[in-house]
Design a protein around this motif. Structure first.
Motif, PDB file in Angstrom:
ATOM      1  N   GLN A 108       0.837  -1.201   0.000  1.00 55.43           N
ATOM      2  CA  GLN A 108       0.000   0.000   0.000  1.00 55.43           C
ATOM      3  C   GLN A 108       0.871   1.249   0.000  1.00 55.43           C
ATOM      4  O   GLN A 108       1.933   1.267   0.615  1.00 55.43           O
ATOM      5  CB  GLN A 108      -0.906   0.047   1.230  1.00 55.43           C
ATOM      6  CG  GLN A 108      -2.220  -0.677   1.068  1.00 55.43           C
ATOM      7  CD  GLN A 108      -3.189  -0.357   2.198  1.00 55.43           C
ATOM      8  OE1 GLN A 108      -2.838   0.269   3.189  1.00 55.43           O
ATOM      9  NE2 GLN A 108      -4.419  -0.799   2.052  1.00 55.43           N
ATOM     10  N   PRO A 109       0.406   2.307  -0.675  1.00 50.59           N
ATOM     11  CA  PRO A 109       1.120   3.590  -0.602  1.00 50.59           C
ATOM     12  C   PRO A 109       0.689   4.387   0.617  1.00 50.59           C
ATOM     13  O   PRO A 109      -0.427   4.231   1.112  1.00 50.59           O
ATOM     14  CB  PRO A 109       0.692   4.291  -1.899  1.00 50.59           C
ATOM     15  CG  PRO A 109      -0.689   3.772  -2.153  1.00 50.59           C
ATOM     16  CD  PRO A 109      -0.734   2.358  -1.605  1.00 50.59           C
ATOM     17  N   VAL A 110       1.575   5.231   1.087  1.00 48.32           N
ATOM     18  CA  VAL A 110       1.289   6.144   2.191  1.00 48.32           C
ATOM     19  C   VAL A 110       1.682   7.547   1.749  1.00 48.32           C
ATOM     20  O   VAL A 110       2.824   7.759   1.326  1.00 48.32           O
ATOM     21  CB  VAL A 110       2.069   5.764   3.465  1.00 48.32           C
ATOM     22  CG1 VAL A 110       1.804   6.777   4.574  1.00 48.32           C
ATOM     23  CG2 VAL A 110       1.705   4.371   3.932  1.00 48.32           C
ATOM     24  N   VAL A 111       0.756   8.482   1.830  1.00 45.53           N
ATOM     25  CA  VAL A 111       1.040   9.885   1.542  1.00 45.53           C
ATOM     26  C   VAL A 111       1.271  10.589   2.872  1.00 45.53           C
ATOM     27  O   VAL A 111       0.402  10.591   3.753  1.00 45.53           O
ATOM     28  CB  VAL A 111      -0.120  10.544   0.771  1.00 45.53           C
ATOM     29  CG1 VAL A 111       0.174  12.022   0.533  1.00 45.53           C
ATOM     30  CG2 VAL A 111      -0.361   9.826  -0.546  1.00 45.53           C
ATOM     31  N   ILE A 112       2.464  11.192   3.026  1.00 43.94           N
ATOM     32  CA  ILE A 112       2.855  11.835   4.278  1.00 43.94           C
ATOM     33  C   ILE A 112       2.967  13.332   4.021  1.00 43.94           C
ATOM     34  O   ILE A 112       3.920  13.794   3.379  1.00 43.94           O
ATOM     35  CB  ILE A 112       4.195  11.277   4.790  1.00 43.94           C
ATOM     36  CG1 ILE A 112       4.152   9.737   4.865  1.00 43.94           C
ATOM     37  CG2 ILE A 112       4.537  11.872   6.149  1.00 43.94           C
ATOM     38  CD1 ILE A 112       5.506   9.093   5.066  1.00 43.94           C
ATOM     39  N   SER A 113       1.994  14.093   4.478  1.00 43.70           N
ATOM     40  CA  SER A 113       2.012  15.543   4.278  1.00 43.70           C
ATOM     41  C   SER A 113       3.155  16.166   5.071  1.00 43.70           C
ATOM     42  O   SER A 113       3.431  15.783   6.209  1.00 43.70           O
ATOM     43  CB  SER A 113       0.686  16.159   4.710  1.00 43.70           C
ATOM     44  OG  SER A 113      -0.380  15.648   3.936  1.00 43.70           O
ATOM     45  N   LYS A 114       3.814  17.150   4.450  1.00 40.43           N
ATOM     46  CA  LYS A 114       4.919  17.860   5.079  1.00 40.43           C
ATOM     47  C   LYS A 114       4.739  19.358   4.884  1.00 40.43           C
ATOM     48  O   LYS A 114       4.356  19.801   3.797  1.00 40.43           O
ATOM     49  CB  LYS A 114       6.263  17.423   4.474  1.00 40.43           C
ATOM     50  CG  LYS A 114       6.648  15.983   4.778  1.00 40.43           C
ATOM     51  CD  LYS A 114       6.999  15.797   6.247  1.00 40.43           C
ATOM     52  CE  LYS A 114       7.426  14.379   6.552  1.00 40.43           C
ATOM     53  NZ  LYS A 114       7.783  14.187   7.979  1.00 40.43           N
ATOM     54  N   ALA A 115       5.041  20.121   5.934  1.00 41.92           N
ATOM     55  CA  ALA A 115       4.865  21.565   5.851  1.00 41.92           C
ATOM     56  C   ALA A 115       5.965  22.219   5.033  1.00 41.92           C
ATOM     57  O   ALA A 115       5.728  23.169   4.292  1.00 41.92           O
ATOM     58  CB  ALA A 115       4.826  22.160   7.255  1.00 41.92           C
ATOM     59  N   ASN A 135       1.954  18.953  -0.639  1.00 44.51           N
ATOM     60  CA  ASN A 135       3.390  18.885  -0.371  1.00 44.51           C
ATOM     61  C   ASN A 135       3.629  17.653   0.495  1.00 44.51           C
ATOM     62  O   ASN A 135       3.191  17.605   1.648  1.00 44.51           O
ATOM     63  CB  ASN A 135       3.829  20.151   0.369  1.00 44.51           C
ATOM     64  CG  ASN A 135       5.317  20.387   0.274  1.00 44.51           C
ATOM     65  OD1 ASN A 135       5.845  20.523  -0.824  1.00 44.51           O
ATOM     66  ND2 ASN A 135       5.988  20.442   1.409  1.00 44.51           N
ATOM     67  N   SER A 136       4.286  16.647  -0.054  1.00 44.33           N
ATOM     68  CA  SER A 136       4.259  15.357   0.645  1.00 44.33           C
ATOM     69  C   SER A 136       5.404  14.452   0.249  1.00 44.33           C
ATOM     70  O   SER A 136       6.079  14.647  -0.765  1.00 44.33           O
ATOM     71  CB  SER A 136       2.944  14.630   0.337  1.00 44.33           C
ATOM     72  OG  SER A 136       2.855  14.395  -1.062  1.00 44.33           O
ATOM     73  N   GLN A 137       5.619  13.454   1.099  1.00 42.58           N
ATOM     74  CA  GLN A 137       6.385  12.257   0.757  1.00 42.58           C
ATOM     75  C   GLN A 137       5.401  11.166   0.365  1.00 42.58           C
ATOM     76  O   GLN A 137       4.259  11.157   0.834  1.00 42.58           O
ATOM     77  CB  GLN A 137       7.199  11.765   1.955  1.00 42.58           C
ATOM     78  CG  GLN A 137       8.261  12.714   2.456  1.00 42.58           C
ATOM     79  CD  GLN A 137       8.798  12.285   3.816  1.00 42.58           C
ATOM     80  OE1 GLN A 137       8.044  11.885   4.698  1.00 42.58           O
ATOM     81  NE2 GLN A 137      10.102  12.399   4.006  1.00 42.58           N
ATOM     82  N   VAL A 138       5.843  10.233  -0.478  1.00 41.48           N
ATOM     83  CA  VAL A 138       5.051   9.040  -0.778  1.00 41.48           C
ATOM     84  C   VAL A 138       5.931   7.823  -0.515  1.00 41.48           C
ATOM     85  O   VAL A 138       7.042   7.716  -1.058  1.00 41.48           O
ATOM     86  CB  VAL A 138       4.548   9.026  -2.230  1.00 41.48           C
ATOM     87  CG1 VAL A 138       3.867   7.688  -2.540  1.00 41.48           C
ATOM     88  CG2 VAL A 138       3.570  10.168  -2.471  1.00 41.48           C
ATOM     89  N   ALA A 139       5.450   6.945   0.339  1.00 39.57           N
ATOM     90  CA  ALA A 139       6.180   5.724   0.670  1.00 39.57           C
ATOM     91  C   ALA A 139       5.329   4.517   0.300  1.00 39.57           C
ATOM     92  O   ALA A 139       4.093   4.580   0.324  1.00 39.57           O
ATOM     93  CB  ALA A 139       6.529   5.689   2.154  1.00 39.57           C
ATOM     94  N   PHE A 140       5.993   3.426  -0.050  1.00 40.58           N
ATOM     95  CA  PHE A 140       5.314   2.177  -0.372  1.00 40.58           C
ATOM     96  C   PHE A 140       5.741   1.131   0.656  1.00 40.58           C
ATOM     97  O   PHE A 140       6.917   0.814   0.780  1.00 40.58           O
ATOM     98  CB  PHE A 140       5.673   1.714  -1.786  1.00 40.58           C
ATOM     99  CG  PHE A 140       5.196   2.662  -2.852  1.00 40.58           C
ATOM    100  CD1 PHE A 140       3.940   2.510  -3.417  1.00 40.58           C
ATOM    101  CD2 PHE A 140       5.989   3.725  -3.261  1.00 40.58           C
ATOM    102  CE1 PHE A 140       3.481   3.395  -4.385  1.00 40.58           C
ATOM    103  CE2 PHE A 140       5.542   4.615  -4.223  1.00 40.58           C
ATOM    104  CZ  PHE A 140       4.283   4.454  -4.778  1.00 40.58           C
ATOM    105  N   GLY A 141       4.757   0.643   1.420  1.00 38.30           N
ATOM    106  CA  GLY A 141       5.042  -0.344   2.446  1.00 38.30           C
ATOM    107  C   GLY A 141       4.578  -1.727   2.038  1.00 38.30           C
ATOM    108  O   GLY A 141       3.532  -1.878   1.411  1.00 38.30           O
TER     109      GLY A 141
END
Length: 384
Positions: A108-115, A135-141
């Motif tokens: 699954q992907p995870v969208v991590i919002s960043k300021a 504005n984000s990182q995207v990680a795949f776990g």
């Protein structure tokens, strides 16, 4: 780090944490670390993730100690040290094989919002679920999913060209697949690495990646002998090869159109809701299909919770001999991951790392994955 600081942190962060499980897990996780001080800091950080208040930043983890030397030491251990996270994740994967007894792996992907813009991998991206640029990182776990619970095992961080150029030459432990350029490459690289760690070529993989073409998944995994189920769009074009639908001919149809033609063949299937832990029932049907440039036979299956109208979700799988009900229950394991991410991973700080260090992000995420494992294994049978 001074000895008194470490001892105080170990005492405070171990309160209410099941010591036996943590001790056992740490002995396996950190066996690959060459120095005893690294192994000790690893355990300290893991306990801090389990018990630190608020956001699981290095500063908050070290706040248990009340000593600036603790923050500096833990920062170096996670951000600047050279220990390889790969062997630690491999040890976590093997531990979960015994303790969780996974039935499937879920990607699954995870969208991590960043300021800000300085965290590694951050970029402006359009997020369909939110309907806006973020504005984000995207990680795949890649998650090991048991009967009711799940735990993350391996990760990839999506990198833009700018980040890829800066990360590659500066990180000694970076494997080539960790610099992948597409979501599918990120996902498959992480799955293949996990397979090498635990030697499970026949465990099914659920790709909960709405933006990835199932045909591309089939082309990648068919030759590797890994069975898969992948989320599919209703508009995806397929060619029916199933003799139960002779009226479809040999023409291409949209996936949801073909499933609607097969609605008289639907059967009720009961599955367990991971949030309420109560059984739910859906209608499901499976139809054999062909996809462009895929040699292996495939099955398209869809789900209705309301018998009227179009199917609400559909998937493609290479497990053509499996009943449609079994395939639906397998696909539903992605909901276990969604639930456990929100209720466990977020609480142990899986998305809390900040900074430009690619290695730091992977080390923090590795240790947070281990903290997640402690939580789900020790809360088994209790309130989730």
């Amino acid at each position: 780090m001074s000895a008194p600081s470490l001892e105080r942190l170990e005492t405070l962060s171990s309160r209410f944490v099941p010591d036996l499980v943590v001790d056992e897990l740490c002995a396996e996780l950190f066996a690959s670390l060459p120095r005893s001080d690294q192994r000790r800091k690893g355990e300290v950080y893991l306990r801090g993730l389990l018990k630190a208040e608020g956001r699981k930043s290095i500063r908050n983890i070290a706040a248990h100690v009340g000593d600036r030397a603790a923050e500096q030491s833990l920062h170096h251990f996670v951000v600047s040290s050279t220990w390889d996270w790969g062997p630690v994740r491999a040890a976590l994967a093997r531990y979960l094989e015994r303790a969780l007894r996974p039935r499937a792996w879920v990607v699954q992907p995870v969208v991590i919002s960043k300021a800000g813009t300085e965290s590694v991998g951050v970029a402006r991206r359009f997020v369909p679920e939110r309907g806006q640029m973020v504005n984000s990182q995207v990680a795949f776990g890649v998650w090991a999913v048991g009967e009711e619970q799940s735990s993350p095992v391996n990760w990839r961080l999506a990198l833009t060209d700018r980040w890829r150029e800066s990360v590659g030459p500066l990180s000694p432990n970076v494997h080539r697949s960790e610099l992948a350029t597409s979501p599918l490459e990120c996902a498959t690289g992480a799955v293949e690495e996990l397979r090498d760690w635990v030697g499970q070529p026949h465990r099914p993989v659920v790709f909960d990646l709405p933006d990835v073409d199932p045909a591309a998944v089939a082309r990648r995994f068919g030759p590797a002998g890994l069975h898969f189920t992948a989320t599919a769009r209703g508009s995806m074009r397929v060619r029916c090869t199933d003799p139960v639908l002779p009226g479809s001919g040999n023409r291409e149809l949209a996936a949801h159109q073909l499933l609607l033609m097969a609605r008289t063949l639907r059967r009720p299937v009961t599955w367990l809701d991971p949030v309420t832990l109560r059984p739910r029932t859906s209608l499901v049907v499976g139809v054999r299909v062909e996809l462009p440039q895929v040699a292996e036979p495939l099955v398209l299956f869809g789900e209705w919770t309301d018998p009227r109208g179009w199917p609400e979700r559909c998937w493609v799988s290479d497990m053509v001999q499996a009943p449609a009900g079994a395939l639906l229950r397998l696909a539903k394991r992605a909901q276990n991951v969604e639930h456990d991410f929100e209720t466990v991973s977020q609480k142990v700080g899986i998305t809390d790392f900040g900074g430009r260090s690619f290695g730091g992000w992977h080390r923090h995420t590795t240790l947070a994955s281990a903290a997640h494992a402690v939580r789900v294994l020790t809360e088994r049978g209790g309130e989730r």
